[in-house]
Write a protein that holds these residues in place. Structure first.
Motif, PDB file in Angstrom:
ATOM      1  N   PHE A 127      -6.467   5.034  -0.768  1.00  0.00           N
ATOM      2  CA  PHE A 127      -7.673   4.779   0.014  1.00  0.00           C
ATOM      3  C   PHE A 127      -8.077   3.345  -0.313  1.00  0.00           C
ATOM      4  O   PHE A 127      -8.560   3.052  -1.393  1.00  0.00           O
ATOM      5  CB  PHE A 127      -8.773   5.761  -0.367  1.00  0.00           C
ATOM      6  N   VAL A 128      -7.836   2.441   0.644  1.00  0.00           N
ATOM      7  CA  VAL A 128      -8.008   1.007   0.428  1.00  0.00           C
ATOM      8  C   VAL A 128      -9.130   0.475   1.304  1.00  0.00           C
ATOM      9  O   VAL A 128      -9.198   0.783   2.497  1.00  0.00           O
ATOM     10  CB  VAL A 128      -6.700   0.246   0.749  1.00  0.00           C
ATOM     11  N   ALA A 129     -10.007  -0.323   0.717  1.00  0.00           N
ATOM     12  CA  ALA A 129     -11.034  -1.022   1.480  1.00  0.00           C
ATOM     13  C   ALA A 129     -10.680  -2.497   1.557  1.00  0.00           C
ATOM     14  O   ALA A 129     -10.455  -3.133   0.520  1.00  0.00           O
ATOM     15  CB  ALA A 129     -12.409  -0.849   0.830  1.00  0.00           C
TER      16      ALA A 129
ATOM     17  N   GLY B  62      -4.709  14.076   1.132  1.00  0.00           N
ATOM     18  CA  GLY B  62      -3.442  13.358   1.184  1.00  0.00           C
ATOM     19  C   GLY B  62      -3.325  12.234   2.190  1.00  0.00           C
ATOM     20  O   GLY B  62      -2.285  11.582   2.257  1.00  0.00           O
ATOM     21  N   SER B  63      -4.377  11.981   2.989  1.00  0.00           N
ATOM     22  CA  SER B  63      -4.291  10.906   3.985  1.00  0.00           C
ATOM     23  C   SER B  63      -4.308   9.533   3.325  1.00  0.00           C
ATOM     24  O   SER B  63      -4.999   9.316   2.323  1.00  0.00           O
ATOM     25  CB  SER B  63      -5.454  11.006   4.973  1.00  0.00           C
ATOM     26  N   THR B  64      -3.554   8.614   3.907  1.00  0.00           N
ATOM     27  CA  THR B  64      -3.610   7.206   3.522  1.00  0.00           C
ATOM     28  C   THR B  64      -4.632   6.526   4.426  1.00  0.00           C
ATOM     29  O   THR B  64      -4.521   6.591   5.642  1.00  0.00           O
ATOM     30  CB  THR B  64      -2.233   6.537   3.701  1.00  0.00           C
ATOM     31  N   ILE B  65      -5.630   5.887   3.823  1.00  0.00           N
ATOM     32  CA  ILE B  65      -6.733   5.314   4.590  1.00  0.00           C
ATOM     33  C   ILE B  65      -6.888   3.834   4.260  1.00  0.00           C
ATOM     34  O   ILE B  65      -6.934   3.447   3.089  1.00  0.00           O
ATOM     35  CB  ILE B  65      -8.053   6.046   4.300  1.00  0.00           C
ATOM     36  N   ILE B  66      -6.956   3.015   5.315  1.00  0.00           N
ATOM     37  CA  ILE B  66      -7.263   1.590   5.176  1.00  0.00           C
ATOM     38  C   ILE B  66      -8.539   1.338   5.961  1.00  0.00           C
ATOM     39  O   ILE B  66      -8.593   1.537   7.168  1.00  0.00           O
ATOM     40  CB  ILE B  66      -6.119   0.708   5.703  1.00  0.00           C
TER      41      ILE B  66
ATOM     42  N   ALA C 282     -10.646   3.912  -3.513  1.00  0.00           N
ATOM     43  CA  ALA C 282     -10.144   3.788  -4.882  1.00  0.00           C
ATOM     44  C   ALA C 282      -9.617   2.389  -5.173  1.00  0.00           C
ATOM     45  O   ALA C 282      -9.402   2.031  -6.319  1.00  0.00           O
ATOM     46  CB  ALA C 282      -9.050   4.817  -5.132  1.00  0.00           C
ATOM     47  N   ARG C 283      -9.434   1.612  -4.092  1.00  0.00           N
ATOM     48  CA  ARG C 283      -8.905   0.257  -4.250  1.00  0.00           C
ATOM     49  C   ARG C 283      -9.619  -0.663  -3.275  1.00  0.00           C
ATOM     50  O   ARG C 283      -9.759  -0.354  -2.096  1.00  0.00           O
ATOM     51  CB  ARG C 283      -7.403   0.260  -3.974  1.00  0.00           C
TER      52      ARG C 283
ATOM     53  N   ILE D  85       0.865  -1.179   0.000  1.00  0.00           N
ATOM     54  CA  ILE D  85       0.000   0.000   0.000  1.00  0.00           C
ATOM     55  C   ILE D  85       0.898   1.225   0.000  1.00  0.00           C
ATOM     56  O   ILE D  85       1.820   1.329   0.810  1.00  0.00           O
ATOM     57  CB  ILE D  85      -0.945   0.013   1.220  1.00  0.00           C
ATOM     58  N   ASP D  86       0.630   2.141  -0.915  1.00  0.00           N
ATOM     59  CA  ASP D  86       1.457   3.330  -1.055  1.00  0.00           C
ATOM     60  C   ASP D  86       0.816   4.543  -0.394  1.00  0.00           C
ATOM     61  O   ASP D  86      -0.392   4.573  -0.126  1.00  0.00           O
ATOM     62  CB  ASP D  86       1.701   3.628  -2.539  1.00  0.00           C
ATOM     63  N   GLU D  87       1.625   5.542  -0.155  1.00  0.00           N
ATOM     64  CA  GLU D  87       1.171   6.780   0.456  1.00  0.00           C
ATOM     65  C   GLU D  87       0.040   7.398  -0.362  1.00  0.00           C
ATOM     66  O   GLU D  87       0.092   7.468  -1.591  1.00  0.00           O
ATOM     67  CB  GLU D  87       2.335   7.770   0.546  1.00  0.00           C
TER      68      GLU D  87
END
Length: 238
Positions: free
Chosen positions: A37-39, A195-199, A212-213, A32-34
């Motif tokens: 937004f991953v679900a 710009g936040s990285t979200i899981i 987005a993913r 996972i990159d900076e």
């Protein structure tokens, strides 16, 4: 090129149940990159919660490598993992996990307390975070004086107060009505745009559409990895 945040290689999580060994995770590879937004999706018992716990440094893999911001964390002590969680990861949970006797502002300031910041800096960061979720006017309210959606907004403010590298949300809308769910997801989308990285862990396809993913976990493995913004870029793992 995007900065790498998370890299898992050959990660397994094994549990002994009687005479059997059960694999909650069975050889997971993930990057996972900076700014992503991953679900994480999957049915009950799929392994997605175990994966979330490992990503959040709440648990360790039995086998394999986990690098967080290029640091190998799979073999760190409990204290070292706690320090990384406080500095690097902001958590949002389904049940909010707010302390009932603290005000919204005091709840949001808690990560800064653990980080050793002085009172003035703690309150400044906490108020800035409450402003980002449009809840500054509820700073002095106790959780019991807030709606479910407002409580979750306080929890999000707490998660972002220390400006972590990753925001991890575990079923963040599971206890909310439709209107509050929409408001919370708009906040996550806005954080991502900034710009936040979200899981995000969810079993609801409608919620996962915000990401987005989408990564599908089944039987302890990643079975599908979909870039929703580009539907032709779907990877079937098995």
């Amino acid at each position: 090129m995007a900065k790498n945040i998370v890299t898992l290689a050959g990660v397994k999580k094994l549990y002994k149940m009687g005479s059997e060994i059960v694999a909650a995770l069975n050889g997971v590879d993930l990057r996972i990159d900076e700014g992503e937004f991953v679900a994480l999706m999957g049915p009950s018992g799929s392994g997605k919660s175990t994966l979330m716990n490992i990503l959040g440094c709440l648990d360790r893999p039995t086998e394999g490598s986990y690098k967080l911001l290029d640091q190998e964390v799979s073999g760190l002590s409990d204290d070292q993992l706690a320090a990384i969680r406080n500095k690097t990861i902001g958590f949002v949970f389904q049940n909010f996990n707010l302390l009932p006797k603290l005000t919204s502002l005091e709840n949001v300031a808690l990560p800064a307390v653990y980080a050793g910041l002085n009172s003035s800096n703690r309150m400044k960061l906490a108020m800035e975070a409450l402003e980002k979720v449009s809840l500054a006017d509820r700073a002095e309210h106790l959780p019991s004086e807030l709606s479910g959606g407002q409580r979750q907004r306080v929890a999000i403010a707490r998660a972002i107060a220390m400006r972590p590298s990753i925001i991890m949300a575990d079923e963040p809308t599971g206890n909310l009505d439709t209107k509050s769910t929409g408001e919370i997801m708009e906040i996550f989308k806005d954080l991502h745009r900034n710009g936040s990285t979200i899981i995000l862990v969810t079993h609801e396809p409608d919620i996962a559409q915000a990401a987005a993913r989408q990564i599908l976990v089944k039987d302890g493995k990643i079975t599908k990895d979909i870039l929703t913004a580009h539907s032709d870029e779907t990877i079937d793992i098995v």
